[in-house]
Design a protein around this motif. Structure first.
Motif, short mmCIF file in Angstrom:
data_model
loop_
_atom_site.label_atom_id
_atom_site.label_comp_id
_atom_site.label_asym_id
_atom_site.label_seq_id
_atom_site.Cartn_x
_atom_site.Cartn_y
_atom_site.Cartn_z
N THR A 48 30.38 31.21 34.82
CA THR A 48 30.45 32.03 35.76
C THR A 48 31.72 31.73 36.87
O THR A 48 32.59 32.38 37.86
CB THR A 48 29.45 32.16 36.36
OG1 THR A 48 28.00 32.81 35.70
CG2 THR A 48 29.18 33.40 37.33
N MET A 49 30.75 30.57 37.19
CA MET A 49 32.21 29.49 38.28
C MET A 49 33.40 29.75 37.45
O MET A 49 34.47 29.91 38.34
CB MET A 49 31.63 27.76 38.46
CG MET A 49 30.88 27.83 39.71
SD MET A 49 30.14 26.22 39.86
CE MET A 49 28.84 26.04 38.99
N GLY A 50 33.45 29.43 36.95
CA GLY A 50 35.51 29.44 35.75
C GLY A 50 35.64 30.38 35.74
O GLY A 50 36.65 30.54 36.01
N ARG A 51 34.80 31.11 35.08
CA ARG A 51 35.28 33.38 35.26
C ARG A 51 35.70 33.87 37.01
O ARG A 51 36.86 33.75 37.56
CB ARG A 51 34.58 33.97 35.07
CG ARG A 51 34.83 35.19 34.71
CD ARG A 51 33.80 36.21 34.08
NE ARG A 51 32.78 36.02 34.56
CZ ARG A 51 32.02 36.54 35.83
NH1 ARG A 51 32.94 37.27 36.38
NH2 ARG A 51 30.59 36.15 35.77
N VAL A 52 35.36 33.54 37.79
CA VAL A 52 35.20 33.22 39.36
C VAL A 52 36.87 32.77 39.81
O VAL A 52 37.49 33.57 40.20
CB VAL A 52 34.11 33.19 40.24
CG1 VAL A 52 34.64 33.63 41.68
CG2 VAL A 52 33.37 33.83 39.96
N LEU A 53 36.99 31.18 39.53
CA LEU A 53 37.74 30.36 39.65
C LEU A 53 38.72 31.25 38.83
O LEU A 53 40.08 31.15 39.56
CB LEU A 53 37.95 29.22 39.17
CG LEU A 53 36.85 28.44 40.34
CD1 LEU A 53 36.17 26.81 39.37
CD2 LEU A 53 37.47 28.51 41.67
N GLY A 54 39.39 31.37 38.15
CA GLY A 54 40.45 32.34 36.63
C GLY A 54 40.09 33.87 37.56
O GLY A 54 41.02 34.57 37.46
N GLU A 55 39.69 34.23 38.30
CA GLU A 55 40.08 35.68 39.14
C GLU A 55 39.82 36.08 40.47
O GLU A 55 40.41 36.59 41.30
CB GLU A 55 38.89 36.70 38.78
CG GLU A 55 37.99 36.45 37.22
CD GLU A 55 36.84 37.54 37.84
OE1 GLU A 55 36.54 37.83 38.38
OE2 GLU A 55 37.04 37.76 36.19
N ILE A 56 40.51 33.83 41.51
CA ILE A 56 40.81 34.29 42.52
C ILE A 56 42.19 33.47 42.58
O ILE A 56 42.32 32.96 41.71
CB ILE A 56 39.55 33.84 43.87
CG1 ILE A 56 39.30 32.60 43.46
CG2 ILE A 56 38.54 34.61 43.28
CD1 ILE A 56 38.81 31.99 43.94
N VAL A 81 42.52 35.55 32.45
CA VAL A 81 44.66 34.90 33.31
C VAL A 81 44.30 34.67 34.91
O VAL A 81 43.75 35.85 35.85
CB VAL A 81 44.99 36.21 33.37
CG1 VAL A 81 46.69 35.78 33.65
CG2 VAL A 81 44.84 37.00 31.66
N PRO A 82 44.33 33.53 35.23
CA PRO A 82 44.55 33.86 36.80
C PRO A 82 45.30 34.01 37.31
O PRO A 82 46.21 34.54 37.50
CB PRO A 82 44.74 31.49 36.31
CG PRO A 82 45.02 30.88 35.63
CD PRO A 82 44.69 32.62 34.11
N GLU A 83 45.31 33.97 38.77
CA GLU A 83 45.95 35.33 39.86
C GLU A 83 46.81 33.95 39.76
O GLU A 83 47.27 32.56 40.29
CB GLU A 83 44.70 34.80 40.87
CG GLU A 83 43.93 36.37 41.75
CD GLU A 83 44.85 37.77 41.34
OE1 GLU A 83 45.53 37.30 42.40
OE2 GLU A 83 44.31 38.48 40.86
N GLY A 84 48.20 34.90 39.94
CA GLY A 84 49.51 33.76 40.51
C GLY A 84 50.38 32.97 39.79
O GLY A 84 49.07 32.46 38.14
N PRO A 85 51.00 32.68 39.74
CA PRO A 85 51.72 31.74 38.52
C PRO A 85 50.61 30.36 38.87
O PRO A 85 50.66 30.23 39.70
CB PRO A 85 53.29 31.29 38.61
CG PRO A 85 53.60 31.95 40.05
CD PRO A 85 52.00 32.55 40.47
#
Length: 92
Positions: A48-56, A81-85
């Motif tokens: 859950t934490m990892g998924r959220v980190l990938g979305e912010i 897919v992480p936010e930003g490059p």
């Protein structure tokens, strides 16, 4: 825990609660929260934490290289897919 520190650096507060929910991020009264279900296995909580980190947006947030590699592996598994490059992440 590294993921908790990254969430804090990104301006989120982590809450571990009991209940029948999966866990996610939200904003309550202007406070950015990530809520994880403490009844779930630790792997689920980390997911859950990892998924959220990938979305912010993590631009400007320091992530240790070893933790970054683990997060990228998790994001690949979750197809996040992480936010930003990727260059926006601060590495040593």
């Amino acid at each position: 825990m590294e993921l908790e520190q990254i969430l804090e650096q990104a301006g989120y507060t982590l809450r571990k609660e009991r209940g029948s929910f999966r866990g996610d991020e939200c904003i309550i009264e202007g406070q950015k929260l990530v809520v994880v279900n403490k009844n779930k296995p630790i792997e689920s909580q980390l997911g859950t934490m990892g998924r959220v980190l990938g979305e912010i947006d993590l631009a400007g947030v320091y992530i240790k290289p070893a933790v970054r590699r683990k997060l990228e592996d998790l994001w690949d598994q979750l197809q996040v897919v992480p936010e930003g490059p990727a260059e926006d992440f601060e590495l040593e």
